[in-house]
Design an enzyme around this catalytic site. Structure first.
Site, mmCIF file in Angstrom:
data_model
loop_
_atom_site.group_PDB
_atom_site.id
_atom_site.type_symbol
_atom_site.label_atom_id
_atom_site.label_comp_id
_atom_site.label_asym_id
_atom_site.label_seq_id
_atom_site.Cartn_x
_atom_site.Cartn_y
_atom_site.Cartn_z
ATOM 1 C CB CYS A 31 -0.921 0.540 1.543
ATOM 2 S SG CYS A 31 -0.145 -0.147 2.671
ATOM 3 C CG HIS B 49 -1.420 3.629 4.847
ATOM 4 N ND1 HIS B 49 -1.937 3.330 6.033
ATOM 5 C CD2 HIS B 49 -0.235 2.117 4.658
ATOM 6 C CE1 HIS B 49 -1.636 2.137 6.513
ATOM 7 N NE2 HIS B 49 -0.806 1.889 5.206
HETATM 8 P P1 NAP Z 1 -7.397 -9.770 8.244
HETATM 9 O O1 NAP Z 1 -7.766 -8.705 8.341
HETATM 10 O O2 NAP Z 1 -7.108 -10.232 9.201
HETATM 11 O O3 NAP Z 1 -7.727 -10.742 7.302
HETATM 12 C C1 NAP Z 1 -6.728 -11.609 6.736
HETATM 13 C C2 NAP Z 1 -7.768 -12.745 5.854
HETATM 14 O O4 NAP Z 1 -6.967 -13.929 5.125
HETATM 15 C C3 NAP Z 1 -8.944 -13.329 6.656
HETATM 16 O O5 NAP Z 1 -10.235 -13.340 5.464
HETATM 17 C C4 NAP Z 1 -9.276 -14.802 6.871
HETATM 18 O O6 NAP Z 1 -9.796 -15.990 6.605
HETATM 19 C C5 NAP Z 1 -7.837 -15.262 5.568
HETATM 20 N N1 NAP Z 1 -7.024 -16.796 5.543
HETATM 21 C C6 NAP Z 1 -5.922 -16.380 7.324
HETATM 22 N N2 NAP Z 1 -5.454 -17.210 7.366
HETATM 23 C C7 NAP Z 1 -6.185 -18.133 6.162
HETATM 24 C C8 NAP Z 1 -5.962 -19.951 6.031
HETATM 25 N N3 NAP Z 1 -5.238 -20.432 6.394
HETATM 26 N N4 NAP Z 1 -7.125 -19.776 4.735
HETATM 27 C C9 NAP Z 1 -7.189 -19.472 3.947
HETATM 28 N N5 NAP Z 1 -7.861 -17.574 4.583
HETATM 29 C C10 NAP Z 1 -6.766 -17.949 5.656
HETATM 30 O O7 NAP Z 1 -5.985 -9.460 6.863
HETATM 31 P P2 NAP Z 1 -5.933 -7.858 5.452
HETATM 32 O O8 NAP Z 1 -5.576 -6.794 6.398
HETATM 33 O O9 NAP Z 1 -7.259 -8.065 4.697
HETATM 34 O O10 NAP Z 1 -4.974 -8.560 5.243
HETATM 35 C C11 NAP Z 1 -3.982 -9.729 4.270
HETATM 36 C C12 NAP Z 1 -3.316 -9.992 4.088
HETATM 37 O O11 NAP Z 1 -3.790 -9.130 2.729
HETATM 38 C C13 NAP Z 1 -2.167 -9.218 4.163
HETATM 39 O O12 NAP Z 1 -1.342 -10.373 5.408
HETATM 40 C C14 NAP Z 1 -1.281 -8.702 3.641
HETATM 41 O O13 NAP Z 1 -0.406 -10.044 2.698
HETATM 42 C C15 NAP Z 1 -2.117 -8.485 2.270
HETATM 43 N N6 NAP Z 1 -2.493 -6.654 2.315
HETATM 44 C C16 NAP Z 1 -1.733 -6.474 1.482
HETATM 45 C C17 NAP Z 1 -1.544 -4.964 1.368
HETATM 46 C C18 NAP Z 1 -1.138 -4.703 0.702
HETATM 47 O O14 NAP Z 1 -0.412 -3.338 0.483
HETATM 48 N N7 NAP Z 1 -1.300 -4.389 -0.685
HETATM 49 C C19 NAP Z 1 -2.449 -3.644 2.508
HETATM 50 C C20 NAP Z 1 -2.944 -4.648 3.310
HETATM 51 C C21 NAP Z 1 -3.213 -6.436 3.436
HETATM 52 P P3 NAP Z 1 -10.499 -15.608 8.458
HETATM 53 O O15 NAP Z 1 -11.828 -14.840 8.757
HETATM 54 O O16 NAP Z 1 -11.428 -17.099 8.405
HETATM 55 O O17 NAP Z 1 -9.647 -15.586 9.426
HETATM 56 O O1 3JN Z 2 0.755 -2.436 7.010
HETATM 57 C C1 3JN Z 2 0.436 -1.775 6.863
HETATM 58 O O2 3JN Z 2 0.015 -0.712 6.879
HETATM 59 C C2 3JN Z 2 0.622 -2.733 5.355
HETATM 60 C C3 3JN Z 2 0.848 -3.923 5.748
HETATM 61 C C4 3JN Z 2 0.532 -4.530 4.560
HETATM 62 C C5 3JN Z 2 1.053 -6.208 4.874
HETATM 63 C C6 3JN Z 2 0.406 -6.929 5.788
HETATM 64 C C7 3JN Z 2 0.945 -8.460 6.758
HETATM 65 C C8 3JN Z 2 1.871 -8.569 5.221
HETATM 66 C C9 3JN Z 2 1.938 -6.817 3.829
HETATM 67 C C10 3JN Z 2 2.031 -6.385 2.688
HETATM 68 O O3 3JN Z 2 1.297 -6.096 1.811
HETATM 69 O O4 3JN Z 2 3.659 -7.033 1.866
HETATM 70 C C11 3JN Z 2 2.130 -8.323 4.047
HETATM 71 C C12 3JN Z 2 3.085 -9.615 3.219
HETATM 72 O O5 3JN Z 2 1.951 -9.563 2.772
HETATM 73 O O6 3JN Z 2 3.714 -9.400 3.707
#
Ligand code: NAP
Ligand code: 3JN
Length: 340
Positions: free
Chosen positions: A133, A246
């Site tokens: 992000c 952010h």
């Molecule tokens: P979150 O609110 O904690 O949600 C995590 C999601 O992943 C929930 O739907 C969860 O399901 C699912 N999950 C966790 N473990 C799993 C498994 N073993 N099998 C299937 N589904 C599983 O987190 P979020 O903020 O949405 O972020 C999730 C991921 O997106 C982050 O870890 C990161 O890699 C990525 N992300 C990227 C950005 C970016 O900068 N582009 C920003 C934020 C996040 P349950 O509800 O069933 O636990």
């Molecule tokens: O912390 C933030 O503001 C952005 C976080 C992104 C994030 C959180 C957990 C795991 C990432 C990411 O998108 O890089 C990851 C990950 O996929 O490593």
């Protein structure tokens, strides 16, 4: 012949990014035929709403990707590491929001306003990576400046909201605020220290060079997106007690002479950018205004008086929308328009 509706899977559908995927697909009228909502076993059997209808959530497993056209993934990097390649092999094009494949040379890393042409490289693995992000909002604002003036060096400090760390992190901030107002000791489980009324100069874990993983993501991803490893990038990433949005203080040094007026003119016509820069009237971008919006907001554009060609600016965006779900849906829109 184009399909009328595409089969879309959302992996991580119950998370904060997953919820945003559902909202944005609906808002933008994306041609969804069938929808498969996937999460962990914990959520299997629950439902989520899409276009006024309750849709079931299923456990993510290998079988789920047969017949899926596009998979929008945000289940965390370890889960994407296992399931994105399986989905890709089953013919599903994965747009992955995790860090798992961002630096893989066989996976394009795409921001539609910056390097849409990179999407064409998706066929090796059927995976397209969505950047972090903090990188996305920075490169959206810097792309027109790089094209016009050649950026030599970027110094960025971020002020990242807690929603970047997921739903439990958002709960932690509200629980800590409630605890403090009730004279109770706040509990820190997700963040390394108390986040309420505090700032943490740590996002993700520390690397041997003293930087955090989040900081090095900004460096490496910027090089890949601009296809220019010669740009010097240095970052400090900080968590602040804001729920969504952010902010970034960005200093750039360019090869060619640059002025604040020229930057404002360029950014006013840049796709996905809104300039909010009227300091005399107290107007500049703030996360409370950017939350829920699609654009990246830029203000406080001023000369860096310590170098010949330097500019300082303040960049704010909704980290769950342009920083995650919106960017991925825009990639899916380009796939549908130009590739499938
Ligand atoms: P979150 O609110 O904690 O949600 C995590 C999601 O992943 C929930 O739907 C969860 O399901 C699912 N999950 C966790 N473990 C799993 C498994 N073993 N099998 C299937 N589904 C599983 O987190 P979020 O903020 O949405 O972020 C999730 C991921 O997106 C982050 O870890 C990161 O890699 C990525 N992300 C990227 C950005 C970016 O900068 N582009 C920003 C934020 C996040 P349950 O509800 O069933 O636990
Ligand atoms: O912390 C933030 O503001 C952005 C976080 C992104 C994030 C959180 C957990 C795991 C990432 C990411 O998108 O890089 C990851 C990950 O996929 O490593």
């Amino acid at each position: 012949m184009k399909k009328k509706g595409y089969c879309i899977a959302i992996a991580g559908a119950t998370g904060v990014v997953g919820h945003e995927f559902l909202k944005i697909l609906e808002e933008r009228g994306f041609p969804v035929g069938e929808l498969r909502l996937l999460a962990s076993e914990r959520s299997a059997g629950t439902t989520l709403e899409f276009k006024g209808k309750k849709e079931p959530v299923r456990n993510l497993d290998e079988e789920t990707f047969k017949g899926v056209d596009i998979g929008l993934f945000s289940p965390g990097a370890p889960v994407s590491a296992v399931y994105a390649p399986k989905a890709g092999k089953a013919g599903c094009i994965v747009v992955d929001n995790t860090s798992q494949f961002r630096m893989d040379p066989d996976v394009p890393l795409v921001v539609p306003e910056v390097n849409p042409e990179a999407i064409a490289q998706y066929k090796k693995k059927n995976i397209i990576a969505n950047p972090n992000c903090s990188t996305i909002q920075m490169v959206v604002a810097l792309k027109p400046i790089h094209d016009a003036f050649r950026i030599k060096r970027i110094v960025v400090s971020t002020y990242q909201s807690v929603s970047g760390a997921g739903k439990e992190a958002m709960e932690e901030l509200s629980d800590q605020i409630k605890a403090l107002y009730n004279m109770r000791e706040p509990e820190a489980k997700i963040f390394p220290h108390r986040i309420a009324f505090n700032c943490l100069p740590q996002i993700d874990s520390f690397l041997p060079n003293g930087y955090t993983k989040e900081e090095m993501k900004m460096v490496n991803e910027t090089h890949k997106i601009f296809d220019d490893p010669s740009i010097k990038v240095t970052a400090t990433t900080v968590r602040v007690p804001v729920f969504v949005g952010h902010s970034e203080s960005v200093n750039v040094e360019t090869e060619r002479p640059i002025t604040p007026e020229a930057v404002k003119k360029l950014l006013k016509k840049a796709p996905g950018v809104t300039v909010v820069d009227d300091p005399k009237n107290g107007l500049y971008p703030m996360p409370v205004d950017a939350a829920g919006q699609d654009d990246t907001f830029v203000g406080r554009i001023r000369r860096d008086e310590t170098v010949p060609n330097g500019i300082n600016m303040w960049i704010v965006s909704d980290n769950l929308r342009k920083g995650a779900a919106l960017n991925a849906v825009q990639i899916a829109e380009l796939l549908v328009r130009d590739y499938i």
